[in-house]
Design an enzyme around this catalytic site. Structure first.
Site, short mmCIF file in Angstrom:
data_model
loop_
_atom_site.label_atom_id
_atom_site.label_comp_id
_atom_site.label_asym_id
_atom_site.label_seq_id
_atom_site.Cartn_x
_atom_site.Cartn_y
_atom_site.Cartn_z
N ASP A 119 -22.90 36.82 49.27
CA ASP A 119 -22.12 36.91 48.08
C ASP A 119 -22.85 36.42 46.80
O ASP A 119 -22.93 36.83 45.74
CB ASP A 119 -21.17 35.55 48.09
N ASP A 120 -24.27 35.53 47.19
CA ASP A 120 -24.94 35.06 45.95
C ASP A 120 -25.81 36.13 45.46
O ASP A 120 -25.96 36.29 44.11
CB ASP A 120 -25.61 33.81 46.15
N VAL A 121 -26.35 37.06 46.36
CA VAL A 121 -26.78 38.25 45.81
C VAL A 121 -25.94 39.42 45.00
O VAL A 121 -26.56 39.70 44.10
CB VAL A 121 -27.48 39.04 47.13
N ASP B 242 -23.21 38.28 43.52
CA ASP B 242 -22.98 37.75 42.06
C ASP B 242 -24.46 37.95 40.94
O ASP B 242 -24.11 38.00 39.98
CB ASP B 242 -22.75 36.42 42.28
N ARG C 234 -11.89 31.71 70.42
CA ARG C 234 -11.24 30.51 70.51
C ARG C 234 -10.93 29.81 69.23
O ARG C 234 -9.64 29.33 69.06
CB ARG C 234 -12.15 29.35 71.23
N GLU D 239 -16.34 34.22 79.12
CA GLU D 239 -17.29 33.95 78.02
C GLU D 239 -18.52 34.90 77.71
O GLU D 239 -18.72 35.78 78.52
CB GLU D 239 -18.22 32.80 78.65
N TYR E 60 -13.20 33.96 83.72
CA TYR E 60 -12.99 32.99 84.65
C TYR E 60 -11.74 32.15 84.53
O TYR E 60 -11.53 31.14 84.99
CB TYR E 60 -14.19 31.85 84.58
N CYS F 193 -23.41 2.83 46.08
CA CYS F 193 -22.90 2.09 44.98
C CYS F 193 -23.30 0.73 44.73
O CYS F 193 -22.98 0.03 43.67
CB CYS F 193 -21.27 2.02 45.03
ZN LIG Z 1 -20.83 1.86 48.29
#
Ligand SMILES: [Zn+2]
Length: 698
Positions: free
Chosen positions: A40-42, A44, A146, A184, A236, A420
């Protein structure tokens, strides 16, 4: 590349023509062939450069033929296929004691004595990609990965590139009308090395290990790429079957072979724990010499009728377990210790390592668990440490390598939040230190958002960590409700639209809005889980959803503030006073209630809603939604089996008798609970009456 401002008119004309042609080809590949040629980035980036050239040379824009085509329906990539029978994961065993406990649980559930014969099948656990292959009328019709267990990606066209010796297109005339075969897809070690050599020579990206190579090769939008990759398949297991194809798992494997599947030749049938452990030992010795990677051994109860009786518990079958091989270890330098802040404010230490290969995977980060573990192991920055990896588990630091130069100073765990700056406190008796910044802590808010959009919560495609960070920095998404207002917010912008930013692009942005819109209708259990309330994991969220049924009922109960409401909450299976406390604490905060209501309103504005919880199995069951207490000794089934069956019929099995109890099933030698039921005037049933009521009597 020449900057657009420096292009001569001649250069601009040539580049413009080239870009127009290239983009047209990419569009064609993307929309018509479902096979993007470039990321996508190429794409865009090319579109942006084209727009800038046309901005500087408007006469070229007039000739541009592709401008109007942009915004054609976005490809969805792979289609989704819902699994008729969920593809569950297995519980893990790491030590012989875990295997003994598994065997004991199976016996208890089935009411078998310790000495009763109980056959198991032991199978190497192939490190690849699980697949579900559906056959109807004996013909191969579809294949799905899966995925999240409930639905996977439709990779039918990719599987069709497998030779018939790996994937039979038709089964014999003896096949059931509908049968799903599970197995598998994997890559051998030799094929993996050869593929990586070819990738390197072609300047393509390298795969980290055979499993990634197998997954990357199968999940190709262009099946031709899959066809060019050396993939193999072991069968299996079984998904949906219109008629049971065998009485035992062992016989089923024989039939798979007869139908033309490859079944692993190392699978053994064994009896009891001793048999399982000896299979584990011999496979462990053979492991290094095998052509493919295995990460353990799977034990399955052989008798399919017993498997049916054992059934499932949350996400795993009760009749199977994966016994993992010991972890891989390596030593490397501990360069730094970073402290991350989780959504509930928990501070967790992460080790930054000099990258090292641990059993085929390059590891550069590992967990140090918590403050006490760092102190106990005296891990210091600058130490040479042992890093360990087991299966998909996050790599961890086991300890310091003795005899190597040590880091100079013991690590000092911070007592303030590194993000923080609020105090980080550690309550008496707990191992985790938490930031007390609450709503003002940016780290917690971002982590809550990441949890909210994650796969098992709202599962919003296109809203990964990077985009959450971006939208946060921009100030556009600070809480879950903002996600559902994102499109309106974006539409109201004139210049600062998302699609104009690096890495977004029109297609990705439209896709994102589409997936947000889809998710504005959300089931109650995922909704509850997504809120990220402390201690409310998926299983608890599911129980809450099934108990209260609707968002309105749940919300009212959480805000009721009465002793009765609290008692009802703790009557739910696995919800003790501590979990109930965290839940009610969450709702006692006015701003949390506001945030939840705001979220529901934002979902409604997109025509969505919190959908009522589905009661599993038919609600036609006479015991659906009823609260049932079992007491005394039962004759035809064990207590865990009785509980599991009742829950499968939608009943709620509770531990103690109260006014809210609907039925008390009284077995032999019942004690005070039966008396309590009589006192409260609650219906008591004998075991036979219960079986008759639930339609299970003979
Ligand atoms: Zn914090």
């Amino acid at each position: 590349m020449i900057p657009v401002e420096a292009l001569t008119p001649f250069e601009a004309r040539i580049e413009h023509a080239e870009l127009v042609e290239t983009i047209a080809r990419w569009d064609e590949a993307y929309h018509a062939k479902d096979a993007p040629e470039v990321p996508d980035d190429v794409y865009d980036g090319a579109k942006r450069r084209l727009a800038r050239i046309e901005g500087r040379f408007p006469e070229l824009a007039a000739k541009s033929p592709i401008r109007d085509k942009v915004g054609a329906a976005p490809s969805e990539g792979f289609g989704k296929l819902v699994h008729a029978v969920p593809m569950l994961s297995l519980d893990n065993a790491f030590a012989p004691e875990d295997v003994a406990e598994f065997d004991a649980k199976v016996r208890r559930f089935l009411g078998l004595g310790d000495e009763a014969p109980l056959a198991y099948v032991a199978e190497p656990k192939i490190d690849g990609l699980s697949i579900n292959l559906r056959y109807e009328g004996g013909r191969f019709v579809s294949a799905a990965t899966r995925g999240d267990g409930a639905e996977g990606e439709d990779v039918t066209r990719n599987l069709e590139t497998f030779p018939a010796t790996q994937l039979p297109r038709t089964l014999g005339p003896d096949a059931p009308a509908v049968i799903e075969i599970r197995g598998e897809v994997y890559m051998t070690k030799a094929d993996f090395l050869a593929l990586n050599q070819r990738q390197e020579a072609a300047g393509e990206k390298l795969f980290a290990n055979p499993r990634n190579a197998a997954a990357g090769s199968l999940r190709q939008l262009d099946p031709k790429v899959t066809a060019s990759r050396p993939l193999s398949l072991f069968a299996y297991a079984m998904g949906e079957a219109s008629a049971p194809p065998a009485a035992s798992h062992w016989e089923y494997l024989e039939r798979l072979k007869a139908w033309g599947f490859v079944v692993n030749p190392l699978i053994r049938r064994c009896d009891g724990v001793a048999g399982l452990l000896s299979a584990y030992e011999s496979l462990g010795e053979a492991r290094a010499t095998l052509a493919y990677d295995i990460d353990g051994i799977v034990y399955k109860v052989d008798d399919i009728e017993l498997q049916r009786r054992l059934g499932f518990v949350s996400r795993s079958p009760r009749w199977a377990i994966a016994h993992k091989f010991p972890a891989e270890q390596a030593t490397t330098l501990l360069e730094a210790i970073d402290i991350q802040v989780g959504r509930t404010g928990a501070l967790t230490p992460v080790a930054r390592l000099t990258p090292v290969n641990v059993g085929g995977v390059v590891v550069s980060n590992a967990t140090l668990h918590n403050e006490d573990e760092i102190a106990r192991k005296d891990v210091r920055i600058g130490d040479t440490v042992i890093v360990q990896r087991a299966g998909d588990v996050i790599p961890q630091i086991v300890g310091v390598v003795p005899g190597k130069p040590r880091g100079a100073v013991p690590f000092v765990y911070p007592e303030t939040c590194p993000v923080c700056g609020a105090h980080a406190v550690r309550p008496e008796g707990e191992v985790i230190r938490r930031c007390t910044g609450g709503l003002t802590c940016e780290a917690q808010a971002k982590e809550r958002l990441k949890h909210f959009v994650s796969r098992n919560a709202f599962d919003i495609e296109g809203l990964g960590e990077k985009n959450i960070e971006f939208l946060w920095e921009k100030g556009w998404v600070r809480g879950p409700a903002d996600i559902f207002r994102l499109k309106a917010r974006n539409d109201a912008e004139l210049l600062q639209r998302l699609e104009n930013f690096e890495g977004w692009g029109k297609r990705s942005t439209e896709k994102l809005f589409e997936s947000i819109k889809t998710r504005s209708a959300m089931g109650l259990e995922r909704f509850i889980f997504a809120l990220g309330i402390r201690q409310i994991g998926e299983a608890t969220a599911k129980r809450l959803a099934r108990h209260y049924g609707s968002f309105g009922a749940w919300r009212a109960a959480m805000l009721a503030g009465t002793e009765e409401a609290r008692a009802e909450l703790t009557s739910i299976e696995d919800i003790g006073p501590s979990v109930a406390g965290d839940l009610l604490d969450f709702f006692s905060e006015e701003h949390n209630v506001q945030a939840v209501d705001d979220l529901v309103a934002a979902m409604a504005a997109l025509d969505g809603a919190v959908e009522d919880a589905k009661v599993i199995e038919s609600s036609a069951s006479p015991v659906a939604g009823k609260a049932v207490v079992f007491t005394g000794t039962l004759v035809t089934m064990t207590r865990p089996e009785a509980k599991a069956r009742a829950e499968a019929l939608g009943a709620k099995v509770v531990g103690s008798v109260s006014k809210k109890t609907d039925y008390v099933v009284v077995g032999a030698d019942a004690g005070s609970k039966a008396a309590e039921a009589v006192k409260l005037g609650i219906a008591t049933l004998s075991e036979q009456e219960w079986l008759a009521l639930t339609g299970a009597a003979d």
